[in-house]
Scaffold this active site. Sequence first.
Site, PDB file in Angstrom:
ATOM      1  N   VAL A  22       0.816  -1.226   0.000  1.00 50.78           N
ATOM      2  CA  VAL A  22       0.000   0.000   0.000  1.00 50.78           C
ATOM      3  C   VAL A  22       0.843   1.266   0.000  1.00 50.78           C
ATOM      4  O   VAL A  22       0.321   2.364  -0.116  1.00 50.78           O
ATOM      5  CB  VAL A  22      -1.007   0.047   1.186  1.00 50.78           C
ATOM      6  CG1 VAL A  22      -2.120  -0.952   0.985  1.00 50.78           C
ATOM      7  CG2 VAL A  22      -0.310  -0.196   2.526  1.00 50.78           C
ATOM      8  N   GLY A  25       7.346   3.978   2.534  1.00 46.90           N
ATOM      9  CA  GLY A  25       7.738   5.097   3.398  1.00 46.90           C
ATOM     10  C   GLY A  25       9.215   5.390   3.208  1.00 46.90           C
ATOM     11  O   GLY A  25       9.899   4.714   2.444  1.00 46.90           O
ATOM     12  N   LYS A  45       4.688  -2.550   8.297  1.00 44.31           N
ATOM     13  CA  LYS A  45       5.732  -1.663   7.786  1.00 44.31           C
ATOM     14  C   LYS A  45       7.056  -2.404   7.897  1.00 44.31           C
ATOM     15  O   LYS A  45       7.515  -2.715   8.992  1.00 44.31           O
ATOM     16  CB  LYS A  45       5.754  -0.376   8.615  1.00 44.31           C
ATOM     17  CG  LYS A  45       6.670   0.687   8.059  1.00 44.31           C
ATOM     18  CD  LYS A  45       6.455   1.970   8.849  1.00 44.31           C
ATOM     19  CE  LYS A  45       7.300   3.102   8.331  1.00 44.31           C
ATOM     20  NZ  LYS A  45       7.100   4.322   9.126  1.00 44.31           N
ATOM     21  N   ASP A 147       7.074  15.961   9.726  1.00 49.19           N
ATOM     22  CA  ASP A 147       6.799  15.578   8.337  1.00 49.19           C
ATOM     23  C   ASP A 147       5.296  15.452   8.111  1.00 49.19           C
ATOM     24  O   ASP A 147       4.829  14.522   7.464  1.00 49.19           O
ATOM     25  CB  ASP A 147       7.510  14.262   8.004  1.00 49.19           C
ATOM     26  CG  ASP A 147       7.511  13.970   6.503  1.00 49.19           C
ATOM     27  OD1 ASP A 147       7.381  14.925   5.708  1.00 49.19           O
ATOM     28  OD2 ASP A 147       7.624  12.792   6.126  1.00 49.19           O
TER      29      ASP A 147
END
Length: 315
Positions: A22, A25, A45, A147
């Site tokens: 998906v 990063g 992740k 961020d």
Amino acid sequence: MDNNGVKPAVSAMEAFEKLEKVGEGTYGKVYRAREKATGMIVALKKTRLHEDEEGVPPTTLREISILRMLARDPHIVRLMDVKQGINKEGKTVLYLVFEYVDTDLKKFIRSFRQAGQNIPQNTVKCLMYQLCKGMAFCHGHGVLHRDLKPHNLLMDRKTMTLKIADLGLARAFTLPMKKYTHEILTLWYRAPEVLLGATHYSTGVDMWSVGCIFAELVTKQAIFAGDSELQQLLRIFRLLGTPNEEVWPGVSKLKDWHEYPQWKPLSLSTAVPNLDEAGLDLLSKMLEYEPAKRISAKKAMEHPYFDDLPDKSSL
């Protein structure tokens, strides 16, 4: 658990079935996956460990400890588990197991833009309140996000719950502010002090980003869409006026300050025409040049713009 709070566990690949990638990063790939034991859908992740690294990268350890600390807040994406695995080359990989949230603010804004519709004002207000609440929680625990952008604000469309994700670059800040490295933030949401090379910064960098996101929710376009650091600064100056020592003491001493074209400030309503007076007032406090004068997340939650939001305590 070992000392770092990382569980040596069943290899992640035995415990989970990857359904689809998906995202990607800064530090690794993100998959939607199903936990075999429970059938629960999660976000995995996978963090890359560089060749020369012994053990787990400090960025990842920092992210894990921060996320464990922040996991109590409903507006921070929940880190449920950390698993270690071995990849095809026999290298250690870490899997951070997060709750799965089905969309993000970037996609949400895009869907309205493509449909040629505005996001309803009460929806904007509800999302902004949750964003301020989540940031107040981070800042209250001494954590800067650094961020923030629509892409890493996750959203559950059914409940309209907003969750802050990707605290990968976050680092706990303690007063006095330490010097920070420069490699942060997507340009469009980057605060002017960062663009001008400040090495000491604070919660104001996040609040500037929150202001940019606020404007984008209202107009469905980035308020400052520059494609280089210089262009980014000039876009800000064209709307807010070129800053000087009077409006921002110390600005001319910043490392990357030069003589810039002199623009006079325009009214924010020229850039965000369909925002009401209270909203424009809050936005102007978020986009204040002098970082210390920028409204805090906690104060923003008390702003009159949110007065008519029903049942804040349930958000």
